[in-house]
Scaffold this active site. Structure first.
Site, short mmCIF file in Angstrom:
data_model
loop_
_atom_site.label_atom_id
_atom_site.label_comp_id
_atom_site.label_asym_id
_atom_site.label_seq_id
_atom_site.Cartn_x
_atom_site.Cartn_y
_atom_site.Cartn_z
N GLY A 116 0.78 -1.23 0.00
CA GLY A 116 0.00 0.00 0.00
C GLY A 116 0.81 1.29 0.00
N SER A 117 2.04 1.23 -0.50
CA SER A 117 2.82 2.49 -0.51
C SER A 117 2.24 3.48 -1.52
CB SER A 117 4.30 2.23 -0.79
OG SER A 117 4.50 1.80 -2.11
N ARG A 164 -15.64 -15.30 -8.34
CA ARG A 164 -15.04 -14.07 -8.87
C ARG A 164 -16.09 -13.06 -9.34
NH1 ARG A 164 -12.87 -13.36 -14.40
NH2 ARG A 164 -11.51 -11.53 -14.39
N ILE A 207 -7.43 -9.80 -11.61
CA ILE A 207 -8.00 -9.21 -12.84
C ILE A 207 -9.50 -9.08 -12.62
CG2 ILE A 207 -8.37 -9.58 -15.30
CD1 ILE A 207 -5.69 -11.23 -15.20
N ASN A 214 -5.00 1.72 -13.54
CA ASN A 214 -4.07 0.78 -12.90
C ASN A 214 -2.64 1.30 -13.04
OD1 ASN A 214 -3.18 -1.79 -11.78
ND2 ASN A 214 -2.43 -2.26 -13.83
N HIS A 264 1.31 0.18 -13.32
CA HIS A 264 2.15 -0.97 -13.71
C HIS A 264 3.61 -0.54 -13.64
CE1 HIS A 264 3.00 -4.79 -15.65
NE2 HIS A 264 3.91 -4.13 -16.38
N ASP A 323 -3.28 -4.83 -18.88
CA ASP A 323 -2.22 -3.86 -19.21
C ASP A 323 -2.34 -3.29 -20.63
OD1 ASP A 323 -1.22 -4.32 -16.67
OD2 ASP A 323 0.25 -5.80 -17.35
N GLU A 332 6.46 5.74 -9.27
CA GLU A 332 5.05 5.32 -9.18
C GLU A 332 4.29 6.25 -8.25
OE1 GLU A 332 4.30 1.19 -8.32
OE2 GLU A 332 6.12 0.58 -9.35
C1 GRF Z 1 3.65 -1.53 -7.43
O1 GRF Z 1 4.91 -1.83 -7.93
C2 GRF Z 1 2.65 -1.45 -8.56
O2 GRF Z 1 3.18 -0.99 -9.74
C3 GRF Z 1 2.25 -2.88 -8.72
O3 GRF Z 1 2.23 -3.41 -7.41
C4 GRF Z 1 3.12 -2.66 -6.57
C5 GRF Z 1 2.32 -2.18 -5.42
O4 GRF Z 1 3.08 -1.54 -4.42
N1 GRF Z 1 1.02 -2.99 -9.45
P1 GRF Z 1 2.35 -0.89 -3.19
O5 GRF Z 1 1.40 -1.93 -2.60
O6 GRF Z 1 1.59 0.31 -3.68
O7 GRF Z 1 3.42 -0.51 -2.22
#
Ligand code: GRF
Length: 200
Positions: A13-14, A66, A93, A109, A111, A153, A182
């Site tokens: 969750g960063s 799902r 997904i 999303n 990536h 993606d 990110e």
């Molecule tokens: C990130 O690298 C994101 O790109 C990928 O999963 C990771 C999640 O990191 N989809 P965090 O949980 O937000 O720390």
């Protein structure tokens, strides 16, 4: 109007934290109204809790659940009034039932590579960075893109940020460098959905 956002998470969750911080400091005119996880007890839920944001877990026992599980998540998001859904480290997904229950609400999303390179089914976590390093690429980065039903993606790119690859890089070093970007890219992408148009 401040953009109401729902964030879907599965782990650390960063990126959620980066969004919460940007909302709190008004770096972006948005507010996280709901955090949903597909896993119990993950650190991301603690971050939502500390920020005072409603959060819930929608776990499923097997794939037969799902469609119903994802429809229930979408219903919770609709009830919370979110006008944007952000997948920030969400590792499932989404079923078509999710999108059906949220007409007109964009889903985006994050990536950890420069799509369309190094994306698709199975390309997540360190696998992405290992593939980038094996390819001999001289740069990598991250992509925030639109999500459409049953594609992985492939949606339109909203934001990309680049990082160099250094000679001594391994997947750990590269992923840390990409993750810093990110945290910026996800907020930049949310900003693209503000201001919220008034409903007529
Ligand atoms: C990130 O690298 C994101 O790109 C990928 O999963 C990771 C999640 O990191 N989809 P965090 O949980 O937000 O720390």
């Amino acid at each position: 109007m401040t953009l109401p956002v729902a964030v879907l998470v599965s782990g650390r969750g960063s990126n959620l934290q980066s969004i919460l911080d940007a909302c709190a400091s008004e770096t972006v005119d948005a507010r996280v109204v709901l955090v949903l996880s597909n896993r119990e007890g993950v650190p991301a839920l603690g971050r939502a809790e500390r920020a005072g944001v409603p959060h819930a877990v929608f776990a499923m026992r097997d794939k037969s659940e799902r469609a119903a599980t994802h429809a229930a998540m979408a219903q919770a998001i609709a009830n919370a009034g979110a006008r944007l859904v952000v997948l920030a480290g969400f590792d499932h997904i989404l079923a078509p039932s999710f999108f059906v229950a949220l007409p007109g609400v964009p889903v985006i999303n994050l990536h950890p590579a420069l799509l369309p390179l190094f994306g698709g089914r199975g390309m997540h976590g360190d696998r992405v960075h290992e593939a980038v390093l094996r390819s001999g690429a001289t740069e990598s980065g991250c992509t925030v893109h639109r999500v459409h039903p049953e594609t992985v993606d492939l949606g339109e790119v909203i934001v990309q940020r680049r990082v160099p690859i250094l000679p001594a890089d391994d997947a750990v070093a590269l992923s840390a460098r990409v993750l810093e970007q990110e945290h910026i890219a996800i907020v930049e992408a949310i900003r693209r959905f503000t201001p919220v148009p008034n409903l007529i």
